[in-house]
Design a protein around this motif. Structure first.
Motif, PDB file in Angstrom:
ATOM      1  N   LEU A  30       0.871  -1.167   0.000  1.00  0.00           N
ATOM      2  CA  LEU A  30       0.000   0.000   0.000  1.00  0.00           C
ATOM      3  C   LEU A  30       0.909   1.219   0.000  1.00  0.00           C
ATOM      4  CD1 LEU A  30      -2.620  -1.002   2.750  1.00  0.00           C
ATOM      5  CD2 LEU A  30      -2.827  -1.281   0.284  1.00  0.00           C
ATOM      6  N   VAL A  31       0.721   2.098  -0.966  1.00  0.00           N
ATOM      7  CA  VAL A  31       1.591   3.258  -1.095  1.00  0.00           C
ATOM      8  C   VAL A  31       0.750   4.524  -1.094  1.00  0.00           C
ATOM      9  CG1 VAL A  31       3.342   4.417  -2.481  1.00  0.00           C
ATOM     10  CG2 VAL A  31       3.281   1.910  -2.388  1.00  0.00           C
ATOM     11  N   GLU A  32       0.942   5.333  -0.045  1.00  0.00           N
ATOM     12  CA  GLU A  32       0.210   6.594   0.063  1.00  0.00           C
ATOM     13  C   GLU A  32       0.951   7.709  -0.673  1.00  0.00           C
ATOM     14  OE1 GLU A  32      -0.096   4.603   4.229  1.00  0.00           O
ATOM     15  OE2 GLU A  32       1.456   4.997   2.734  1.00  0.00           O
ATOM     16  N   SER A  33       0.184   8.676  -1.143  1.00  0.00           N
ATOM     17  CA  SER A  33       0.760   9.874  -1.754  1.00  0.00           C
ATOM     18  C   SER A  33      -0.192  11.030  -1.550  1.00  0.00           C
ATOM     19  CB  SER A  33       1.038   9.657  -3.245  1.00  0.00           C
ATOM     20  OG  SER A  33      -0.157   9.376  -3.932  1.00  0.00           O
ATOM     21  N   GLN A  91      -2.087  25.527   4.428  1.00  0.00           N
ATOM     22  CA  GLN A  91      -2.573  26.449   5.447  1.00  0.00           C
ATOM     23  C   GLN A  91      -3.935  26.009   5.963  1.00  0.00           C
ATOM     24  OE1 GLN A  91      -2.476  30.407   3.700  1.00  0.00           O
ATOM     25  NE2 GLN A  91      -0.474  30.790   4.641  1.00  0.00           N
ATOM     26  N   ALA A  92      -4.241  26.415   7.152  1.00  0.00           N
ATOM     27  CA  ALA A  92      -5.552  26.115   7.725  1.00  0.00           C
ATOM     28  C   ALA A  92      -6.653  26.624   6.795  1.00  0.00           C
ATOM     29  CB  ALA A  92      -5.677  26.756   9.099  1.00  0.00           C
ATOM     30  N   GLY A  93      -7.676  25.785   6.632  1.00  0.00           N
ATOM     31  CA  GLY A  93      -8.756  26.113   5.710  1.00  0.00           C
ATOM     32  C   GLY A  93      -8.559  25.557   4.326  1.00  0.00           C
ATOM     33  N   GLY A  94      -7.370  25.089   4.045  1.00  0.00           N
ATOM     34  CA  GLY A  94      -7.053  24.558   2.733  1.00  0.00           C
ATOM     35  C   GLY A  94      -7.464  23.098   2.565  1.00  0.00           C
ATOM     36  N   SER A  95      -7.075  22.527   1.436  1.00  0.00           N
ATOM     37  CA  SER A  95      -7.456  21.164   1.086  1.00  0.00           C
ATOM     38  C   SER A  95      -6.246  20.361   0.626  1.00  0.00           C
ATOM     39  CB  SER A  95      -8.498  21.175  -0.040  1.00  0.00           C
ATOM     40  OG  SER A  95      -9.673  21.839   0.334  1.00  0.00           O
ATOM     41  N   LEU A  96      -6.329  19.072   0.849  1.00  0.00           N
ATOM     42  CA  LEU A  96      -5.361  18.117   0.320  1.00  0.00           C
ATOM     43  C   LEU A  96      -6.115  16.863  -0.091  1.00  0.00           C
ATOM     44  CD1 LEU A  96      -2.276  18.183   2.750  1.00  0.00           C
ATOM     45  CD2 LEU A  96      -2.304  18.883   0.357  1.00  0.00           C
ATOM     46  N   SER A  97      -5.561  16.167  -1.072  1.00  0.00           N
ATOM     47  CA  SER A  97      -6.147  14.908  -1.501  1.00  0.00           C
ATOM     48  C   SER A  97      -5.103  13.811  -1.396  1.00  0.00           C
ATOM     49  CB  SER A  97      -6.635  15.023  -2.945  1.00  0.00           C
ATOM     50  OG  SER A  97      -7.233  13.816  -3.365  1.00  0.00           O
ATOM     51  N   LEU A  98      -5.392  12.801  -0.611  1.00  0.00           N
ATOM     52  CA  LEU A  98      -4.493  11.668  -0.441  1.00  0.00           C
ATOM     53  C   LEU A  98      -4.950  10.508  -1.319  1.00  0.00           C
ATOM     54  CD1 LEU A  98      -4.017  11.582   3.448  1.00  0.00           C
ATOM     55  CD2 LEU A  98      -2.793  12.935   1.743  1.00  0.00           C
ATOM     56  N   TYR A 112      -0.504  10.221   7.925  1.00  0.00           N
ATOM     57  CA  TYR A 112      -1.711   9.525   7.517  1.00  0.00           C
ATOM     58  C   TYR A 112      -1.350   8.187   6.869  1.00  0.00           C
ATOM     59  CZ  TYR A 112      -4.697  13.476   8.564  1.00  0.00           C
ATOM     60  OH  TYR A 112      -5.398  14.468   9.225  1.00  0.00           O
ATOM     61  N   TYR A 113      -2.016   7.144   7.329  1.00  0.00           N
ATOM     62  CA  TYR A 113      -1.771   5.796   6.844  1.00  0.00           C
ATOM     63  C   TYR A 113      -3.037   5.231   6.218  1.00  0.00           C
ATOM     64  CZ  TYR A 113       2.204   5.914  10.098  1.00  0.00           C
ATOM     65  OH  TYR A 113       3.354   6.239  10.772  1.00  0.00           O
ATOM     66  N   CYS A 114      -2.888   4.495   5.133  1.00  0.00           N
ATOM     67  CA  CYS A 114      -4.012   3.713   4.644  1.00  0.00           C
ATOM     68  C   CYS A 114      -3.788   2.257   5.032  1.00  0.00           C
ATOM     69  CB  CYS A 114      -4.208   3.861   3.138  1.00  0.00           C
ATOM     70  SG  CYS A 114      -3.008   3.031   2.109  1.00  0.00           S
ATOM     71  N   ALA A 115      -4.882   1.529   5.098  1.00  0.00           N
ATOM     72  CA  ALA A 115      -4.829   0.156   5.566  1.00  0.00           C
ATOM     73  C   ALA A 115      -5.935  -0.656   4.908  1.00  0.00           C
ATOM     74  CB  ALA A 115      -4.967   0.107   7.088  1.00  0.00           C
ATOM     75  N   GLY A 151       0.201   0.915   4.773  1.00  0.00           N
ATOM     76  CA  GLY A 151       1.182   1.659   4.017  1.00  0.00           C
ATOM     77  C   GLY A 151       2.219   2.274   4.935  1.00  0.00           C
ATOM     78  N   GLN A 152       3.182   2.980   4.331  1.00  0.00           N
ATOM     79  CA  GLN A 152       4.261   3.588   5.103  1.00  0.00           C
ATOM     80  C   GLN A 152       3.889   4.939   5.682  1.00  0.00           C
ATOM     81  OE1 GLN A 152       7.327   2.128   5.825  1.00  0.00           O
ATOM     82  NE2 GLN A 152       6.149   0.378   5.102  1.00  0.00           N
ATOM     83  N   GLY A 153       2.820   5.524   5.194  1.00  0.00           N
ATOM     84  CA  GLY A 153       2.360   6.797   5.725  1.00  0.00           C
ATOM     85  C   GLY A 153       2.808   7.987   4.899  1.00  0.00           C
ATOM     86  N   THR A 154       2.033   9.052   4.969  1.00  0.00           N
ATOM     87  CA  THR A 154       2.378  10.305   4.314  1.00  0.00           C
ATOM     88  C   THR A 154       2.090  11.446   5.287  1.00  0.00           C
ATOM     89  OG1 THR A 154       2.048  11.660   2.320  1.00  0.00           O
ATOM     90  CG2 THR A 154       0.103  10.556   3.192  1.00  0.00           C
ATOM     91  N   GLN A 155       3.013  12.388   5.363  1.00  0.00           N
ATOM     92  CA  GLN A 155       2.890  13.475   6.323  1.00  0.00           C
ATOM     93  C   GLN A 155       1.950  14.557   5.809  1.00  0.00           C
ATOM     94  OE1 GLN A 155       4.510  13.977   9.502  1.00  0.00           O
ATOM     95  NE2 GLN A 155       3.041  15.683   9.586  1.00  0.00           N
TER      96      GLN A 155
END
Length: 123
Positions: free
Chosen positions: A4-7, A13-20, A93-96, A114-118
């Protein structure tokens, strides 16, 4: 070999967005529950969201309404869309994968990690 490979992690910044994203290989995950967990130093791994193989979706109260989990069984990939991010969302953040599972909130239910993504959210 199961992987499992996270990216998609990073600084926002606070209020922003990210997609894992979490790409799975080495087995067929279409009948597995897939989950996202997060962990900060000195704390236990914390449930974030999960999606069962039939599409049942579960969220931690702290992220409900802000995060969205989804999966693409053709691509063997699970996603976590994170909106309205807060500094307290900062974690690795880890997926499993939970084989044939229903998407539980306990890390002990999940066999593959997975190994995790910061993810870092600045105030």
């Amino acid at each position: 070999q199961v992987q499992l490979v996270e990216s998609g992690g990073g600084l926002v910044q606070a209020g922003g967005s990210l997609s894992l994203s979490c790409a799975a290989s080495g087995r067929t995950f279409s009948r597995d529950a897939m989950g996202w967990f997060r962990q900060t130093p000195g704390k236990e791994r914390e449930f974030v969201a999960a999606i069962s193989w039939i599409g049942g979706i579960f969220y931690a109260n702290s992220v409900r309404g802000r995060f969205t989990i989804s999966r693409d069984n053709v691509k063997n990939t699970v996603y976590l869309q994170m909106n309205s991010l807060k500094p307290e969302d900062t974690a690795v953040y880890y997926c499993a994968a939970e084989p044939y599972g229903g998407g539980g909130s306990s890390p002990r239910s999940y066999d593959y990690w997975g190994q995790g993504t910061q993810v870092t959210v600045s105030s």
